[in-house]
Motif scaffolding. Sequence first.
Motif, short mmCIF file in Angstrom:
data_model
loop_
_atom_site.label_atom_id
_atom_site.label_comp_id
_atom_site.label_asym_id
_atom_site.label_seq_id
_atom_site.Cartn_x
_atom_site.Cartn_y
_atom_site.Cartn_z
N ILE A 59 -0.06 2.24 -1.91
CA ILE A 59 0.71 1.19 -1.11
C ILE A 59 -0.48 0.18 -0.87
O ILE A 59 -0.47 -0.89 -0.75
CB ILE A 59 1.44 1.51 -0.07
CG1 ILE A 59 0.86 2.30 1.09
CG2 ILE A 59 2.81 2.13 -0.32
CD1 ILE A 59 1.21 2.21 2.29
N ALA A 60 -1.65 0.89 -0.64
CA ALA A 60 -2.68 -0.09 -0.02
C ALA A 60 -4.06 0.20 -0.74
O ALA A 60 -4.38 1.59 -1.07
CB ALA A 60 -2.93 -0.02 1.39
N ILE A 61 -4.94 -0.70 -1.18
CA ILE A 61 -6.38 -0.24 -1.65
C ILE A 61 -7.42 -0.87 -0.86
O ILE A 61 -7.28 -2.01 -0.22
CB ILE A 61 -6.22 -0.86 -3.22
CG1 ILE A 61 -5.32 -0.07 -3.80
CG2 ILE A 61 -7.89 -1.07 -3.63
CD1 ILE A 61 -5.59 -0.43 -5.47
N VAL B 181 -8.48 -7.86 -10.33
CA VAL B 181 -8.15 -7.04 -9.36
C VAL B 181 -6.91 -7.35 -8.88
O VAL B 181 -5.78 -6.59 -8.57
CB VAL B 181 -9.23 -6.91 -7.98
CG1 VAL B 181 -8.65 -6.29 -6.75
CG2 VAL B 181 -10.50 -6.25 -8.57
N GLY B 182 -6.65 -8.67 -8.51
CA GLY B 182 -5.53 -9.39 -8.02
C GLY B 182 -4.45 -8.76 -8.91
O GLY B 182 -3.22 -8.70 -8.46
N GLU C 177 -0.85 -6.73 -8.24
CA GLU C 177 0.16 -7.23 -8.53
C GLU C 177 1.25 -6.37 -9.43
O GLU C 177 2.38 -6.09 -8.99
CB GLU C 177 0.05 -8.66 -8.75
CG GLU C 177 1.29 -9.48 -8.63
CD GLU C 177 1.76 -9.69 -7.17
OE1 GLU C 177 0.96 -9.36 -6.10
OE2 GLU C 177 3.21 -9.80 -7.07
N GLY D 89 1.81 -3.22 -7.84
CA GLY D 89 2.85 -3.19 -6.50
C GLY D 89 2.01 -2.60 -5.30
O GLY D 89 2.50 -2.18 -4.32
N GLU E 286 -1.27 -3.58 -2.36
CA GLU E 286 -2.01 -4.53 -1.66
C GLU E 286 -3.36 -4.23 -1.50
O GLU E 286 -3.76 -3.05 -0.97
CB GLU E 286 -1.15 -4.78 -0.36
CG GLU E 286 -1.74 -6.12 0.44
CD GLU E 286 -0.91 -6.70 1.61
OE1 GLU E 286 0.04 -6.41 1.48
OE2 GLU E 286 -1.59 -6.95 2.52
N VAL E 287 -4.49 -5.11 -1.79
CA VAL E 287 -5.73 -5.04 -1.46
C VAL E 287 -5.94 -5.37 0.30
O VAL E 287 -5.65 -6.50 0.42
CB VAL E 287 -6.67 -5.88 -2.08
CG1 VAL E 287 -8.33 -5.55 -1.69
CG2 VAL E 287 -6.72 -5.52 -3.63
N ILE F 248 -4.46 4.46 -0.50
CA ILE F 248 -3.37 5.24 -0.04
C ILE F 248 -2.25 5.12 -0.40
O ILE F 248 -1.79 4.09 -0.87
CB ILE F 248 -3.53 5.22 1.76
CG1 ILE F 248 -3.20 3.86 2.15
CG2 ILE F 248 -4.63 5.74 2.53
CD1 ILE F 248 -3.39 3.76 3.60
#
Lengths: 349, 349
Positions: A91-93, A115-116, A120, A123, A125-126, A148
Amino acid sequence: MDRENEKVNMMMGAGGRAMQDLLKKLTVNFSRRGVADIGLKELDDSAVIGQWALTIDGHTVTPYIFPGGDIGRLSVAGTVNDLAAIGSEGIAIALGIIIEEGFPVEDLIKISKSVGEAAEEAGVEVVTGDTKVVERREGGIYLTTAGIGRMHPYLMENWEIAGRRGGTPWLLDSKVRPGDAIIISGTIGDHGIAVLSKREGYGFETEIVSDVMPVNHILKSALRAGGVVSAKDPTRGGVSNALNEWAEKSGFGIKIYEERLPMNEGVKAACEMLGIEPLEIGNEGKLILAVVREKAEEVLESIKKVKGGERAEIIGEVTQDFKGVVMETLSGGLRIVDPPLGDPVPRIC
Amino acid sequence: MDRENEKVNMMMGAGGRAMQDLLKKLTVNFSRRGVADIGLKELDDSAVIGQWALTIDGHTVTPYIFPGGDIGRLSVAGTVNDLAAIGSEGIAIALGIIIEEGFPVEDLIKISKSVGEAAEEAGVEVVTGDTKVVERREGGIYLTTAGIGRMHPYLMENWEIAGRRGGTPWLLDSKVRPGDAIIISGTIGDHGIAVLSKREGYGFETEIVSDVMPVNHILKSALRAGGVVSAKDPTRGGVSNALNEWAEKSGFGIKIYEERLPMNEGVKAACEMLGIEPLEIGNEGKLILAVVREKAEEVLESIKKVKGGERAEIIGEVTQDFKGVVMETLSGGLRIVDPPLGDPVPRIC
């Protein structure tokens, strides 16, 4: 060798035995506080705390832009794939950048776009980052990404279908058992050969491009079909290393069939020319799954429908007939697939 | 400068304006998916997702062993402190190592021991890691640590005492308001001066050692006293950068008093000799807090009882009389404290 004068060498970072030996010397210094349900002891694809998975990976690929991708896409895919391989949905980076002075700002912006875009696609988000600049050398860049993930929504159902194997729904390496089918999501060796083709001193003509991509959609499809017992992303050390980790941690043997290994002609040709074992080459957009026998065909079909999974194959099975990994060759002989000592191609990830 | 030929320079990694400008060019490429409650938009000390905080930091300090610590201790402290500065209690750390070929294995083991000891001191667990080896240059090492923390158990109570300021209990930079007291947990400049004293080309005699330590126990004590509104760990860019971030994000001014700034004599002497502004030097074991006025003395006393907090001081206050940061000097004059363009001492973290 005299320990006092021992120096780090390239083999120690190559995902094989030399690295495992070094890691043991380091991790012995980290005490366990009972925080991690799956942690340094298991040395699995990610750590697990409750319903959450955590992973980290440094990326040092050279050249940092290669056929089919760049270090930005590689970093996001690498982290999403490690999270997937334990059974979580990224979910998150968090993105840590170390750049050498003199690095072109334009390339840095290109990399951030990759990266972006990869985030995307996967799915995720940085959510946070850090940048450090070090003195000029060759104007290189290192990206370290931590991610995570949350336990995959399909993981519990999948686990029921897999007979609640191993006491946990997480896709641990140790859970493979005799009879399980081994599925790979596509062709092997593309990433390593693509990077190598642009490397000074190796440079050769090939149309092979890296397979670098997030495999979370492939995992999702497989989990929905059900019966997945374990998953690996065969990066450093390649398919050989991944299969040997399964064999070692489970105590069972794995038999694969050379004729079933999906491989592009260009990769075959390059491996023959360079004398490289394709099973040891790192991949960056593949997933290997161990699946209970009765669900294998269904999982295979579900993967084939996902982008990047069209060339998936059942390449072998887990057995109690021997320990370690063995390949039945095209000529019908049997060959032991030893875990690689190091990577045949340094710095491909 | 012609954008096409723009190169990364040391200033861009130094925590000041040059870095902020670069980061804007990169982060614009990362889309927001609504995962982070506090993320790239806020550029705070850590990202926040629900009850969890996530942070990442690269460490490139040279020399990697310095008076008072090494890169291993620095990495753990840096991550624990970023987690503390948003109001979370660090629980797990992921450790990414990038080493140059030729690095002494013995030093690597020493560094891993420091990682283990600092983790023990802070009460966090190293749960996962990664190692990459790159070609020989100067035999250096980079550590990137990511950490996850849980909302601090005292944060909600603390928030009640702080008048539920800002709509969230997290210790956001934007929450400071006129009248808040500014507290620093101890002396400034020790880390940067200690590292610099061993740097080739600077080398000078000093007894100053780095302050590197996890400050989570100091935060805990302050939160228990209650009324903490915001926290910063003044690393790159030093106290000057931290105060300017508060001023900028809140829209209010901050006034500090030179005579109240705790500083070791050796740091003063070195700064005079080298012509360095002590407010701009990075610290690695300090916390700056904004606290509601009526609780300031109580928070100060509670911090002084914690190891590493003995020399805490109230160094100033938030005001609506002006914007930005102003220091009343020893002679009674007023001096604008501009945000640093870059760090006066490169690669101290």
